[in-house]
Design a protein around this motif. Structure first.
Motif, PDB file in Angstrom:
ATOM      1  N   LEU A 262      10.030 -12.889   2.356  1.00  0.00           N
ATOM      2  CA  LEU A 262       9.651 -11.394   1.721  1.00  0.00           C
ATOM      3  C   LEU A 262       9.072 -11.663   0.349  1.00  0.00           C
ATOM      4  CD1 LEU A 262      12.169  -8.974   2.896  1.00  0.00           C
ATOM      5  CD2 LEU A 262      10.235  -9.336   3.819  1.00  0.00           C
ATOM      6  N   ARG A 263       9.423 -12.459  -0.411  1.00  0.00           N
ATOM      7  CA  ARG A 263       9.059 -12.714  -1.844  1.00  0.00           C
ATOM      8  C   ARG A 263       7.621 -13.666  -1.940  1.00  0.00           C
ATOM      9  NH1 ARG A 263      13.258 -14.693  -6.579  1.00  0.00           N
ATOM     10  NH2 ARG A 263      14.168 -12.479  -6.213  1.00  0.00           N
ATOM     11  N   THR A 264       7.368 -14.381  -0.777  1.00  0.00           N
ATOM     12  CA  THR A 264       6.294 -15.247  -0.652  1.00  0.00           C
ATOM     13  C   THR A 264       5.042 -14.229  -0.659  1.00  0.00           C
ATOM     14  OG1 THR A 264       7.667 -16.829   0.423  1.00  0.00           O
ATOM     15  CG2 THR A 264       5.219 -17.161   0.668  1.00  0.00           C
ATOM     16  N   THR A 303      11.494  -1.849   5.495  1.00  0.00           N
ATOM     17  CA  THR A 303      10.760  -2.430   4.233  1.00  0.00           C
ATOM     18  C   THR A 303       9.204  -2.305   4.646  1.00  0.00           C
ATOM     19  OG1 THR A 303      12.659  -3.743   3.573  1.00  0.00           O
ATOM     20  CG2 THR A 303      10.486  -4.301   2.661  1.00  0.00           C
ATOM     21  N   TYR A 304       8.894  -2.700   5.478  1.00  0.00           N
ATOM     22  CA  TYR A 304       7.417  -2.722   6.231  1.00  0.00           C
ATOM     23  C   TYR A 304       6.929  -1.096   6.506  1.00  0.00           C
ATOM     24  CZ  TYR A 304       3.945  -2.501  10.027  1.00  0.00           C
ATOM     25  OH  TYR A 304       3.008  -2.314  10.872  1.00  0.00           O
ATOM     26  N   VAL A 305       7.824  -0.353   6.869  1.00  0.00           N
ATOM     27  CA  VAL A 305       7.277   0.998   6.993  1.00  0.00           C
ATOM     28  C   VAL A 305       6.961   1.435   5.695  1.00  0.00           C
ATOM     29  CG1 VAL A 305       8.177   3.476   7.711  1.00  0.00           C
ATOM     30  CG2 VAL A 305       8.571   1.459   9.520  1.00  0.00           C
ATOM     31  N   TYR A 454      16.542   3.780  -9.478  1.00  0.00           N
ATOM     32  CA  TYR A 454      15.310   4.172 -10.442  1.00  0.00           C
ATOM     33  C   TYR A 454      14.118   3.343 -10.779  1.00  0.00           C
ATOM     34  CZ  TYR A 454      13.842   5.394 -15.086  1.00  0.00           C
ATOM     35  OH  TYR A 454      13.072   5.802 -16.108  1.00  0.00           O
ATOM     36  N   PHE A 455      14.310   1.915 -10.764  1.00  0.00           N
ATOM     37  CA  PHE A 455      13.508   0.923 -11.023  1.00  0.00           C
ATOM     38  C   PHE A 455      12.423   0.993  -9.846  1.00  0.00           C
ATOM     39  CE2 PHE A 455      12.024  -3.368 -10.066  1.00  0.00           C
ATOM     40  CZ  PHE A 455      11.385  -3.688 -11.334  1.00  0.00           C
ATOM     41  N   LEU A 456      12.588   1.049  -8.745  1.00  0.00           N
ATOM     42  CA  LEU A 456      11.662   1.231  -7.570  1.00  0.00           C
ATOM     43  C   LEU A 456      10.989   2.572  -7.741  1.00  0.00           C
ATOM     44  CD1 LEU A 456      13.922  -0.317  -4.778  1.00  0.00           C
ATOM     45  CD2 LEU A 456      12.030  -1.383  -6.038  1.00  0.00           C
ATOM     46  N   LEU A 457      11.612   3.612  -7.771  1.00  0.00           N
ATOM     47  CA  LEU A 457      10.900   4.981  -7.784  1.00  0.00           C
ATOM     48  C   LEU A 457       9.979   4.731  -9.048  1.00  0.00           C
ATOM     49  CD1 LEU A 457      13.777   7.327  -7.184  1.00  0.00           C
ATOM     50  CD2 LEU A 457      11.892   6.670  -5.630  1.00  0.00           C
ATOM     51  N   ALA A 487      10.020  -6.333  -2.655  1.00  0.00           N
ATOM     52  CA  ALA A 487      10.083  -6.018  -1.143  1.00  0.00           C
ATOM     53  C   ALA A 487      11.448  -6.444  -0.968  1.00  0.00           C
ATOM     54  CB  ALA A 487       9.033  -6.790  -0.343  1.00  0.00           C
ATOM     55  N   GLU A 488      11.848  -7.746  -1.323  1.00  0.00           N
ATOM     56  CA  GLU A 488      13.162  -8.400  -0.952  1.00  0.00           C
ATOM     57  C   GLU A 488      14.386  -7.604  -1.598  1.00  0.00           C
ATOM     58  OE1 GLU A 488      12.406  -9.908  -5.103  1.00  0.00           O
ATOM     59  OE2 GLU A 488      11.220  -9.538  -3.106  1.00  0.00           O
TER      60      GLU A 488
END
Length: 713
Positions: A262-264, A303-305, A454-457, A487-488
């Motif tokens: 997921l990080r690649t 994660t994909y959705v 919070y970081f992701l939002l 994503a990971e």
């Protein structure tokens, strides 16, 4: 032109050069380039040294964990001073069943003979012949048997001893026994490799936490949290032969590989191969691996959705776990539980959803796409499972649905009560949250969850602001290769939610939940997420204080584990085994409580009609017939059931007759759910059998725990 030349000359002068010295400028640049090369080489050298240091730390941590669990196991049983028989008796219930096949393979004339015996076994479910390698996920025992025979063969050729034996006086009127120690002792070889594997698992956790957080401090937090909450995270130190002891380390490695995928930025399908291998190694030892893989697949799909990864990355992931599933299915000889699993149905459904992505993208409205994908996932997974089960007439995993149904309704039957009355299959015990609260694990993870959310939002909002004025930019995005940062981390949030639900519903599954909580603490060391705490020094100082707070209760927990001292002894069971070997024919068939049947098979080699591995519909019905001994049915019917199974002897265990873990959980009460005809009978059959077994049975052996009844023909 003249002005331009003057400007260049002025520029050269400002750099301490003149046009007159231009011819000498070349030599002066050589040292500068050399300095850059030296700096680059030094940076590479530092990176290499750092990696070497990480690997060395991982090895040290793994070795420490191996010693930790091995020493606890030794202190609990005084394993080094037990006889061979006592060590086998110590492997109760399923542990004894699994170990018996390892014993078969190492004691047979050749390994091939042993393998043939376990693949054509007529001892475990007499008179049926079954492939136990297929049914019981015995690849760990196969691998260990190969290793043991090779180890013994090599050392025999070199004329080196592999074990040391001595005589142990047990006291209290007990006969002395011979005790052997060393890898040449079969049980030592077996448990030692379990402990080594789980030491490697802890090494992986350290590297995993370091990779996820981008800091070695993250790895240290992960490992420290695991040790401080060791009793909530694993039970390998008490039950080495269980399937989870072999399988769980491989799901840790597999999740590590998925995190890397997921990080690649742009993975290739070569990334699928290591994921497939780890999936195979996880699935082969454990029939319940499918449930953990289902949650992982749904977490990656979520994660994909949400658009954090594109369909290409999703296909690489699906190819990895799909390939692992297919190969595992083949190696397990077409195990029916895999074919009808929710994991396989979900794999088919999610693959289909990903393949029709271009069609779904025409909906354009993102919430509508999400609703469509969610509906397809639910309907497809349940639908495929139902169709496959009906098509092949497979009901082996029907009890799993019944267990979940009984958790959330008043539904119950004989089989679900046998599960839910056992503590490990009940809901999570109320004390567990309190324990992880005292070690600061729960507060630490709560801080991680709030901050990461919070970081992701905030990242999503910033991204939306940057693209809101240019909607066409979104439509032109390369959808198959789309990617968002972190994503990971999103995947691990969903994975934690799934493991939490599993642990709440079935306490035994907290072995997935607690270690994942420990892994999530590593994010506290992430400079990307927690950089707002200040510079690196201040940040790590705060983490050091947190670690000190965690260690207050954590060290107390470790000291409690280290203080556990015991010495295994089970004289009633030993008497039963010795009597059976001395007084019954080798082909005498036994029936009785599932844990005891495993011991009878392991220690005496006598055929049995039922055993503790409850994941087969036919076996469940056989056990139900045997357990009529603990119902209120008439003795004539019990004899009829045992004769139908061709049992010669029935073992009556006193504790099964009288024990009651909670209201409604005595064997007689469990039988009352289905046996309405005899519900009014006040005296259970087991009590009658203890007092007066005739005319249908005859007592041939009895001690203060066990009674052997001969079924009169």
């Amino acid at each position: 032109m003249a002005a331009k030349r003057r400007q260049m000359q002025s520029s050269d002068a400002s750099n301490g050069k003149s046009s007159a010295n231009k011819g000498n400028s070349r030599p002066k640049f050589i040292p500068k380039n050399k300095s850059k090369d030296d700096e680059y080489s030094k940076k590479n050298a530092n990176t290499v040294l750092y990696k070497i240091f990480l690997v060395a730390m991982a090895i040290l941590i793994g070795f420490t964990h191996r010693n930790h669990i091995a020493n606890m196991f030794e202190r609990d049983r005084h394993f080094s001073h037990l006889s061979t028989l006592e060590r086998e008796l110590a492997f109760r219930t399923e542990m004894g069943l699994y170990y018996s096949y390892y014993k078969t393979m190492i004691e047979s004339p050749t390994f091939i003979d042993g393998l043939y015996q376990i693949m054509n076994d007529n001892i475990t479910e007499y008179p049926l012949t079954i492939n136990t390698l297929k049914r019981f996920n015995l690849y760990p025992e196969v691998a260990l048997a190969i290793g043991y025979r090779a180890y013994e063969g090599i050392n025999a050729a070199l004329k080196r001893p592999t074990k040391m034996c001595w005589r142990v006086n047990r006291g209290e009127g007990l006969s002395p026994v011979q005790s052997c120690e060393g890898l040449g002792e079969p049980s030592y070889f077996y448990v030692e490799h379990v402990f080594i594997l789980n030491g490697i698992m802890m090494s992986m956790f350290f590297l995993f936490g370091t990779y996820l957080s981008g800091s070695m401090f993250g790895g240290i937090l992960t490992v420290a949290s695991f040790f401080f909450n060791h009793g909530e995270a694993t039970r390998v130190q008490w039950t080495p032969p269980l399937r989870e002891s072999f399988a769980y380390p491989f799901i840790v490695g597999q999740m590590f590989l998925v995190t890397h995928l997921l990080r690649t930025p742009i993975p290739t399908f070569r990334h699928s191969l290591p994921i497939a291998i780890a999936t195979i190694l996880f699935m082969l030892p454990w029939q319940f691996a499918q449930f953990a893989l289902l949650t992982e697949m749904i977490a990656v799909f979520a994660t994909y959705v949400l658009g954090y990864i594109g369909s290409r990355k999703m296909k690489v992931f699906l190819l990895g776990i799909g390939g692992g599933f297919v190969i595992s299915y083949i190696l397990l000889f077409g195990n029916k539980m895999l074919l009808t699993s929710f994991f396989f149905s979900g794999l088919l459904t999610i693959t289909g959803i990903v393949l029709i992505e271009p069609v779904l993208e025409t909906l354009r409205i993102r919430p509508l796409i999400w609703i469509s994908q969610g509906a397809m996932l639910g309907v497809g997974t349940v639908g495929f499972k139902f169709v496959i089960a009906k098509l092949f007439n497979i009901e082996d995993d029907a009890h799993i649905g019944d267990i979940f149904r009984s958790k959330f309704s008043d539904f119950k039957n004989f089989h679900t009560m046998l599960y839910t009355c056992a503590a490990e299959f009940d809901f999570m015990e109320a004390e567990t949250p309190g324990r992880i609260l005292k070690t600061m694990l729960a507060p630490a993870v709560l801080v991680v969850l709030v901050t990461v959310t919070y970081f992701l939002l905030k990242s999503e909002y910033t991204s939306w602001l940057n693209t809101s004025d240019e909607p066409e930019q979104i439509l032109n995005t390369d959808i198959p290769n789309r990617s968002k940062p972190n994503a990971e981390i999103v995947y691990h949030l969903f994975q934690l939610i799934a493991f939490t639900l599993m642990a709440v519903i079935i306490m035994r599954l907290k072995l997935f939940w607690t270690p994942h909580l420990c892994l999530m603490t590593s994010l506290l060391a992430s400079r990307q997420i927690f950089g707002w705490l200040g510079n690196r020094e201040k940040h790590y100082a705060i983490l050091t204080v947190l670690l000190a707070c965690m260690s207050y209760q954590g060290i107390a927990n470790l000291q409690h584990q280290w203080s556990i001292l015991g010495e295994f002894s089970n004289m009633p069971l030993e008497e039963l085994v010795e009597w059976t070997k001395a007084n019954t024919p080798k082909n005498a068939v036994f029936a009785g409580p599932m844990p005891t049947m495993a011991t009878v098979k392991l220690c005496t080699g006598r055929p049995i009609v039922n055993h503790p591995h409850y994941e087969d519909a036919g076996l469940r019905e056989r056990t139900k017939k045997v357990y009529t001994m603990y119902s209120r049915k008439p003795l004539s019917e019990i004899k009829k059931n045992l004769q139908a199974l061709q049992a010669d002897y029935a073992i009556l265990e006193d504790s099964w007759c009288v024990r009651r873990s909670r209201q409604g959980c005595s064997m007689a009460e469990i039988w009352d759910i289905e046996d309405e005809e005899n519900r009014g009978e006040t005296t259970p059959a087991c009590t009658k059998l203890k007092e007066s077994p005739g005319p249908y049975f005859k007592t041939v052996f009895k001690n203060n725990v066990y009674q052997v009844l001969k079924v009169l023909k």
